[in-house]
Design a protein around this motif. Structure first.
Motif, PDB file in Angstrom:
ATOM      1  N   ASP A 134       0.824  -1.213   0.000  1.00 42.09           N
ATOM      2  CA  ASP A 134       0.000   0.000   0.000  1.00 42.09           C
ATOM      3  C   ASP A 134       0.858   1.263   0.000  1.00 42.09           C
ATOM      4  OD1 ASP A 134      -2.284  -1.532  -0.009  1.00 42.09           O
ATOM      5  OD2 ASP A 134      -2.683  -1.322   2.139  1.00 42.09           O
ATOM      6  N   VAL A 135       1.995   1.218   0.714  1.00 47.13           N
ATOM      7  CA  VAL A 135       2.912   2.367   0.708  1.00 47.13           C
ATOM      8  C   VAL A 135       3.439   2.599  -0.700  1.00 47.13           C
ATOM      9  CG1 VAL A 135       5.118   3.262   1.539  1.00 47.13           C
ATOM     10  CG2 VAL A 135       3.565   2.126   3.144  1.00 47.13           C
ATOM     11  N   ALA A 136       3.832   1.521  -1.378  1.00 49.27           N
ATOM     12  CA  ALA A 136       4.356   1.646  -2.743  1.00 49.27           C
ATOM     13  C   ALA A 136       3.298   2.201  -3.684  1.00 49.27           C
ATOM     14  CB  ALA A 136       4.852   0.287  -3.232  1.00 49.27           C
ATOM     15  N   GLU A 137       2.039   1.756  -3.519  1.00 51.76           N
ATOM     16  CA  GLU A 137       0.959   2.270  -4.370  1.00 51.76           C
ATOM     17  C   GLU A 137       0.753   3.763  -4.128  1.00 51.76           C
ATOM     18  OE1 GLU A 137      -3.864   1.704  -5.011  1.00 51.76           O
ATOM     19  OE2 GLU A 137      -2.711   0.101  -4.046  1.00 51.76           O
ATOM     20  N   LEU A 138       0.778   4.169  -2.882  1.00 53.54           N
ATOM     21  CA  LEU A 138       0.607   5.582  -2.540  1.00 53.54           C
ATOM     22  C   LEU A 138       1.744   6.421  -3.121  1.00 53.54           C
ATOM     23  CD1 LEU A 138      -0.961   7.749  -1.020  1.00 53.54           C
ATOM     24  CD2 LEU A 138       0.201   7.025   1.079  1.00 53.54           C
ATOM     25  N   GLN A 139       2.971   5.930  -3.006  1.00 53.71           N
ATOM     26  CA  GLN A 139       4.107   6.644  -3.591  1.00 53.71           C
ATOM     27  C   GLN A 139       3.932   6.808  -5.103  1.00 53.71           C
ATOM     28  OE1 GLN A 139       7.285   4.027  -1.962  1.00 53.71           O
ATOM     29  NE2 GLN A 139       8.201   5.907  -1.157  1.00 53.71           N
ATOM     30  N   SER A 140       3.380   5.790  -5.741  1.00 53.43           N
ATOM     31  CA  SER A 140       3.183   5.842  -7.188  1.00 53.43           C
ATOM     32  C   SER A 140       2.189   6.931  -7.572  1.00 53.43           C
ATOM     33  CB  SER A 140       2.691   4.479  -7.691  1.00 53.43           C
ATOM     34  OG  SER A 140       2.469   4.504  -9.082  1.00 53.43           O
ATOM     35  N   TYR A 141       1.133   7.089  -6.788  1.00 54.57           N
ATOM     36  CA  TYR A 141       0.164   8.155  -7.081  1.00 54.57           C
ATOM     37  C   TYR A 141       0.813   9.531  -6.986  1.00 54.57           C
ATOM     38  CZ  TYR A 141      -3.592   4.698  -6.745  1.00 54.57           C
ATOM     39  OH  TYR A 141      -4.407   3.628  -6.948  1.00 54.57           O
ATOM     40  N   PHE A 142       1.593   9.753  -5.939  1.00 55.60           N
ATOM     41  CA  PHE A 142       2.245  11.056  -5.797  1.00 55.60           C
ATOM     42  C   PHE A 142       3.284  11.273  -6.901  1.00 55.60           C
ATOM     43  CE2 PHE A 142       1.224  10.791  -1.049  1.00 55.60           C
ATOM     44  CZ  PHE A 142       0.166  11.690  -1.147  1.00 55.60           C
ATOM     45  N   ALA A 143       4.005  10.216  -7.258  1.00 57.35           N
ATOM     46  CA  ALA A 143       5.038  10.325  -8.300  1.00 57.35           C
ATOM     47  C   ALA A 143       4.422  10.502  -9.691  1.00 57.35           C
ATOM     48  CB  ALA A 143       5.936   9.102  -8.282  1.00 57.35           C
ATOM     49  N   ASP A 144       3.161  10.118  -9.839  1.00 59.17           N
ATOM     50  CA  ASP A 144       2.471  10.197 -11.134  1.00 59.17           C
ATOM     51  C   ASP A 144       3.256   9.444 -12.201  1.00 59.17           C
ATOM     52  OD1 ASP A 144       0.414  10.927 -12.842  1.00 59.17           O
ATOM     53  OD2 ASP A 144       1.306  12.860 -13.365  1.00 59.17           O
ATOM     54  N   ASP A 145       3.680   8.218 -11.836  1.00 63.12           N
ATOM     55  CA  ASP A 145       4.525   7.441 -12.739  1.00 63.12           C
ATOM     56  C   ASP A 145       3.743   6.463 -13.616  1.00 63.12           C
ATOM     57  OD1 ASP A 145       3.805   5.442 -10.943  1.00 63.12           O
ATOM     58  OD2 ASP A 145       5.771   5.360  -9.972  1.00 63.12           O
ATOM     59  N   GLY A 146       2.428   6.426 -13.466  1.00 60.26           N
ATOM     60  CA  GLY A 146       1.607   5.596 -14.336  1.00 60.26           C
ATOM     61  C   GLY A 146       1.534   4.133 -13.960  1.00 60.26           C
ATOM     62  N   ARG A 147       2.228   3.715 -12.913  1.00 63.27           N
ATOM     63  CA  ARG A 147       2.279   2.280 -12.595  1.00 63.27           C
ATOM     64  C   ARG A 147       0.921   1.725 -12.170  1.00 63.27           C
ATOM     65  NH1 ARG A 147       5.251   0.915  -8.270  1.00 63.27           N
ATOM     66  NH2 ARG A 147       5.753   3.011  -7.578  1.00 63.27           N
ATOM     67  N   THR A 148       0.071   2.539 -11.603  1.00 60.26           N
ATOM     68  CA  THR A 148      -1.235   2.045 -11.160  1.00 60.26           C
ATOM     69  C   THR A 148      -2.286   2.116 -12.266  1.00 60.26           C
ATOM     70  OG1 THR A 148      -2.027   4.197 -10.391  1.00 60.26           O
ATOM     71  CG2 THR A 148      -0.738   2.897  -8.838  1.00 60.26           C
ATOM     72  N   GLY A 149      -2.012   2.889 -13.320  1.00 59.40           N
ATOM     73  CA  GLY A 149      -2.999   3.094 -14.364  1.00 59.40           C
ATOM     74  C   GLY A 149      -4.071   4.093 -13.998  1.00 59.40           C
ATOM     75  N   ILE A 150      -3.930   4.721 -12.806  1.00 60.56           N
ATOM     76  CA  ILE A 150      -4.909   5.698 -12.330  1.00 60.56           C
ATOM     77  C   ILE A 150      -4.160   6.966 -11.944  1.00 60.56           C
ATOM     78  CG2 ILE A 150      -6.653   6.206 -10.561  1.00 60.56           C
ATOM     79  CD1 ILE A 150      -6.989   3.165 -10.235  1.00 60.56           C
ATOM     80  N   ARG A 151      -4.714   8.119 -12.300  1.00 60.20           N
ATOM     81  CA  ARG A 151      -4.091   9.391 -11.935  1.00 60.20           C
ATOM     82  C   ARG A 151      -4.876  10.005 -10.784  1.00 60.20           C
ATOM     83  NH1 ARG A 151      -2.871  14.952 -13.834  1.00 60.20           N
ATOM     84  NH2 ARG A 151      -0.579  15.067 -13.790  1.00 60.20           N
ATOM     85  N   ALA A 152      -4.205  10.251  -9.679  1.00 59.15           N
ATOM     86  CA  ALA A 152      -4.842  10.867  -8.520  1.00 59.15           C
ATOM     87  C   ALA A 152      -4.977  12.366  -8.752  1.00 59.15           C
ATOM     88  CB  ALA A 152      -4.019  10.617  -7.262  1.00 59.15           C
TER      89      ALA A 152
END
Length: 336
Positions: A134-152
């Protein structure tokens, strides 16, 4: 140089209410900003009659509006209670409101008992074991790196400082592995303090967020003009600790009691000695000496002070005396 910050549980005192507690929080945040505190944090707790910070992001926005320079944030958000996307949106919003001032401390405890935890997590299907993911997913949203496929939105690209919190070796090891700052809850769970410090520093890997370890330790301060007055004022928090350890339930912060510890048996006093081992209780000289001893023993980069008192004005004064002691400590250390 050891920085100093404040953890405010936004206590509801006996005879008081949440509105009063929140007004006190805003006043206290502005007060410690003027005293040179680095950051002001509130913590997520649920189902507790004596704590008004359950809607943590809302409280942070409240105190952010009352301040202008101090960092504001969560110490912390209990991540298993939330979808990481929602946390990214909430703290992305806070960053938009207070750019460059927002901290996000993350913990894996429920912040409540199991019954309340089940109510909070209904439908989430998450638990503390998924915390690193969950920490890694949250970091991905802030980084806007596209890894989740969702833009926060808000959240993508937000400059929110993430911290890992803990009271065991798990958080220390995770913070070290991720190269993040680490805050240890020694103000109420000091048992594994030395082991956690060693694990964090020994295993730390530099990251884009942090080049070297940054260790913050929780520390209680009950300061007053005299040692006797400080002992008296500290009895409110002592009663609250005894209540939660003996009944499992939090209480509204009670008025201080003269000679409270004399009413406890050997077991009760031993419990308080252990729980409050990371504490300074006394007049200015004693508090400064106890703060200096703790910093010397741990080498903390920062202290997260907490000072729960029944009387709001006494609490303001306690933190003023603590800031004075910390400034004096910096002078002492600079001369070494």
């Amino acid at each position: 140089m050891t920085a100093y910050s404040l953890l405010d549980l936004v206590p509801i005192v006996q005879g008081g209410n949440a509105a009063q507690a929140l007004a006190n929080a805003a006043d206290l945040a502005a007060h410690v900003e003027g005293l040179g505190f680095t950051r002001y944090w509130v913590a997520e707790h649920h189902g507790m009659d004596g704590i008004a910070s359950a809607a943590t992001a809302v409280v942070i926005a409240h105190v952010g509006q009352a301040t202008s320079t101090i960092r504001v944030g969560a110490g912390g958000i209990m991540l298993p209670n939330h979808a990481p996307l929602q946390v990214a949106e909430q703290f992305g919003t806070l960053d938009a409101l207070f750019p460059g001032r927002v901290d996000l401390g993350l913990g894996r405890a429920p912040g409540s008992d199991q019954r309340v935890s089940a109510a909070i997590r209904r439908g989430l299907g998450s638990d503390g074991n998924e915390f690193p993911r969950d920490v890694a997913e949250l970091q991905s949203y802030f980084a806007d790196d596209g890894r989740t496929g969702i833009r926060a939105t808000p959240g993508a690209g937000a400059k929110v400082d993430i911290w890992i919190l803990g009271s065991s070796l798990f958080g220390a090891q995770l913070a070290a592995m991720l190269g993040l700052p680490y805050a240890f809850a020694s103000h109420f769970a000091p048992g594994l303090l030395d082991e956690a410090i060693d694990a964090y520093r020994r295993n730390f890997r530099p990251s884009a967020a942090l080049e070297k370890p940054h260790l913050m330790l929780g520390f209680n301060v009950f300061a007053a003009d005299t040692d006797a007055e400080a002992e008296y004022l500290a009895s409110s928090q002592q009663q609250a600790f005894v209540a939660i350890r003996t009944t499992g339930k939090g209480i509204q912060l009670p008025p201080p009691v003269q000679g409270y510890r004399e009413t406890l048996g050997g077991h009760g006093n031993a419990m308080l000695d252990q729980v409050l081992s990371a504490s300074a209780i006394g007049g200015p000289d004693r508090v400064r000496a106890q703060l200096a001893a703790f910093v010397a023993r741990t080498g903390a980069d920062e202290l997260m002070l907490t000072s729960a008192m029944f009387d709001h004005q006494a609490r303001r004064k306690s933190l003023s005396l603590a800031a004075e002691a910390m400034r004096g400590l910096q002078v002492d250390l600079s001369g070494v």
